[in-house]
Design a protein around this motif. Structure first.
Motif, short mmCIF file in Angstrom:
data_model
loop_
_atom_site.label_atom_id
_atom_site.label_comp_id
_atom_site.label_asym_id
_atom_site.label_seq_id
_atom_site.Cartn_x
_atom_site.Cartn_y
_atom_site.Cartn_z
N ALA A 1 43.99 39.18 38.90
CA ALA A 1 43.01 38.57 38.00
C ALA A 1 43.66 37.44 37.39
O ALA A 1 43.01 36.36 37.04
CB ALA A 1 42.75 39.41 37.02
N ASP A 2 44.88 37.54 36.67
CA ASP A 2 45.56 36.26 36.24
C ASP A 2 45.55 34.92 37.43
O ASP A 2 45.47 34.00 36.82
CB ASP A 2 46.90 36.63 35.84
N ALA B 1 45.55 43.31 37.42
CA ALA B 1 45.74 42.10 36.47
C ALA B 1 46.65 41.08 37.10
O ALA B 1 46.22 39.67 36.70
CB ALA B 1 46.96 42.79 35.29
N ASP C 1 33.64 39.30 32.83
CA ASP C 1 32.31 39.66 32.38
C ASP C 1 31.27 39.34 33.21
O ASP C 1 30.53 38.24 33.25
CB ASP C 1 32.00 39.30 30.91
N LYS D 1 46.24 49.33 37.82
CA LYS D 1 45.79 48.28 36.82
C LYS D 1 46.82 47.15 36.88
O LYS D 1 46.22 46.00 36.67
CB LYS D 1 45.60 48.79 35.50
N TYR E 1 36.08 51.70 36.76
CA TYR E 1 35.46 50.37 36.65
C TYR E 1 34.35 50.58 35.46
O TYR E 1 33.52 51.37 35.54
CB TYR E 1 34.66 50.11 37.95
N GLN F 1 38.77 46.64 40.27
CA GLN F 1 39.63 46.77 39.10
C GLN F 1 39.97 45.33 38.93
O GLN F 1 40.52 44.76 37.56
CB GLN F 1 40.94 47.75 39.12
N LYS G 1 42.28 33.57 37.39
CA LYS G 1 41.77 32.72 36.24
C LYS G 1 42.64 31.45 36.11
O LYS G 1 42.00 30.28 35.58
CB LYS G 1 42.35 33.45 34.93
N GLU H 1 37.21 43.78 36.98
CA GLU H 1 37.04 44.39 35.58
C GLU H 1 37.39 43.48 34.48
O GLU H 1 36.84 43.61 33.29
CB GLU H 1 37.62 45.67 35.43
N HIS H 2 38.30 42.44 35.03
CA HIS H 2 38.73 41.75 33.99
C HIS H 2 37.68 40.25 33.70
O HIS H 2 37.98 39.40 33.15
CB HIS H 2 40.03 40.84 34.71
#
Length: 534
Positions: A335-336, A332, A282, A328, A254, A276, A339, A279-280
């Motif tokens: 995270a996708d 991801a 800010d 990871k 991280y 993790q 988003k 981490e995508h």
């Protein structure tokens, strides 16, 4: 400075600091602190319990896990309670029975692991004599402990639908009532002194005979006779054959730090997955406590809990895809979805139990993060021995053929996550917390607060906190109403506590050397104890 000790019990933290001052290392201090915690919080942790311990050995540059989880007795059968179960509690996921069989009494007890786990730890890394590390706890038990608000709240905090209250728990066995009720027949109040001479004598036997006295010696014989005579599922062989487990920690990353945490059935994979995922995003560009900050953290929590509910189990009995969970690629994926607005949340959530934690770091760089527990205690005390047993059976699924279904020798899943962040191969942040699955969210936010928002350890464990497992966001009273309104506009269900320091948010503990100075922070939501050994 010789080191730092942080834990929820001030007197136990002092014991650890005194060991450091006498020349002991972080491992010695952690052991002495743990034994003192057992006496000062006898319904949170104890000889009849379990735990998970994460250490870093500076001389060799290696870290490892010692897991000493409770395991179901050999008399347990996967379907033995299926027909009698009345469901599970809506706010904790505990199994419900009309007779409280999984919550209190001998049938709630699983094979204890704490003495074996701490004994292995001492043999591996301790520098001071075993008896010397238990001596402070013996003295405290004989002198009497001051009942703190944290300890008193344990008994009052049990009350919830389907779960026996504290008085019912203590009165479950005559010996528990004799030891843990005030001589006037009431609960001890804040400021009362509780003396535990039986516990002191048991600790003296452990100090003299070593940890095997509990599992394989005369003390173990007494324990086994009592358990067998009263219908427990734990046998003499279960106690004698118990072995803690050693393993390497799970490893993730991280923001440039290496993250190490515990393997299943602990929840280190869930914590690493949350970090993790985040981490995508800010986070440092956001205002701490803003709606967007809380929104992202809550969604990451909820996403990782979807995977926890689906995959976490005892690896001895279930195929747990740990590599996938901490990959990871999996982070991801979530995270996708976050988003794009596709993630809708999970289906389960489980608030805290009764547990405790200790972090220690010494001047040489040795470090320990350890969580240990009794569950919420079975209200069972073997005559003359003074300590409570765990009630871990309540966290099994009474329905067979599921990842967390009960079986002989099986450990149930736990939210414990003793964690370290390393930089250049050395630990720079220790974190952990007590309190069921809320442990994960408290530990996560403490790490984020230090790494992303530059907070000191004290700030990191004190600022407003949230908890989310997918169904809604739980917040403390200090989260502004304007933020609550924004979160609801984003589609979240929000449950706001009336407490500024909501006890159920878990009590996070942190030691950090980020910035070059060793500092500790103990959560004010409990009886905060933090001590610097000079």
């Amino acid at each position: 400075m010789k080191g730092v000790v942080v834990c929820p019990q001030p007197r136990a933290a002092e014991v650890g600091a005194e060991i450091l001052e006498k020349g002991g290392n972080a491992f010695d201090a952690a052991l002495a602190t743990a034994f003192s915690q057992m006496v000062n919080d006898p319904f949170m942790c104890g000889l009849g319990g379990m735990g998970t311990l994460h250490y870093f050995h500076a001389a060799t540059g290696t870290s490892g896990m010692i897991d000493f989880y409770n395991r179901a007795g050999s008399k347990v059968r996967p379907d033995m309670w299926e027909k009698d179960c009345k469901g599970r509690t809506p706010i904790s996921g505990y199994s419900l029975f009309d007779d409280f069989r999984s919550e209190i009494g001998y049938t709630a007890v699983m094979t204890p692991g704490t003495p074996a786990g701490l004994g292995l730890f001492h043999a591996k890394l301790g520098s001071m004599p075993w008896a010397d590390l238990i001596a402070p706890a013996i003295a405290q038990a004989n002198e009497g402990i001051l009942v703190t608000p944290n300890l008193a709240s344990v008994w009052s905090g049990y009350a919830q639908p389907g779960i026996p209250d504290g008085l019912t728990r203590i009165r479950k066995t005559a010996e528990c009532a004799r030891v843990y009720l005030h001589p006037e027949g009431r609960l001890f109040k804040v400021g009362d002194v509780m003396r535990l001479p039986d516990y002191a004598r048991t600790l003296e036997r452990l100090a003299k005979g070593g940890w095997r006295e509990f599992h394989q010696g005369a003390l173990g014989d007494e324990i086994a006779r009592d358990l067998q005579a009263n219908g427990a599922f734990v046998t003499r062989e279960d106690l004698a054959d118990y072995q803690p487990e050693e393993s390497a920690p799970l490893v993730g990353s991280y923001r440039g730090y290496e993250v190490r945490s515990n393997p299943p059935p602990g929840s280190g994979a869930t914590l690493i997955e949350m970090l993790q995922i985040l981490e995508h995003f800010d986070l440092s560009a956001l205002d701490h406590g803003s709606a967007r900050h809380i929104d992202l953290v809550a969604r990451a929590m909820g996403a990782a809990h979807v995977d926890r509910n689906a995959y976490l189990g005892d690896p001895r009995f279930a195929d747990v895809p740990t590599d996938m969970l901490i990959s990871k690629k999996r982070a991801a994926y979530w995270a996708d979805r976050i988003k794009s607005g596709q993630y809708a949340g999970g289906q389960e959530e489980a608030p805290p139990g009764c547990t405790t934690h200790v972090c220690v770091m010494d001047a040489e760089g040795n470090a320990v993060s350890m969580t240990h527990t009794l569950g919420t205690a079975a209200g069972v005390v073997t005559p003359g021995l003074g300590f409570n047993y765990n009630n871990s059976m309540k966290l099994f699924d009474p329905v067979p053929n599921k990842k967390n279904s009960m079986a002989p020798g099986k450990a149930r899943t736990t939210g414990m996550v003793p964690t370290m962040l390393l930089k250049d191969g050395k630990p720079v942040l220790l974190a952990g917390a007590p309190g069921g699955s809320v442990i994960i969210s408290a530990t996560l936010q403490s790490i984020l607060n230090v790494v992303d928002f530059g907070m000191s350890p004290v700030e990191a464990v004190t600022v407003p906190r949230i908890h989310c497992e997918g169904l809604g966001i739980h917040t403390e009273a200090t989260v502004p109403r304007s933020v609550i309104k924004e979160l609801r506009a984003l589609g979240h269900t929000v449950h706001q506590s009336a407490h500024s320091f909501e006890p159920s948010m878990s009590r996070a503990h942190v030691i950090s050397t980020i910035g070059g100075r060793m500092r500790g922070g103990a959560d004010p939501r409990g009886g905060a104890g933090v001590v610097y050994a000079r």
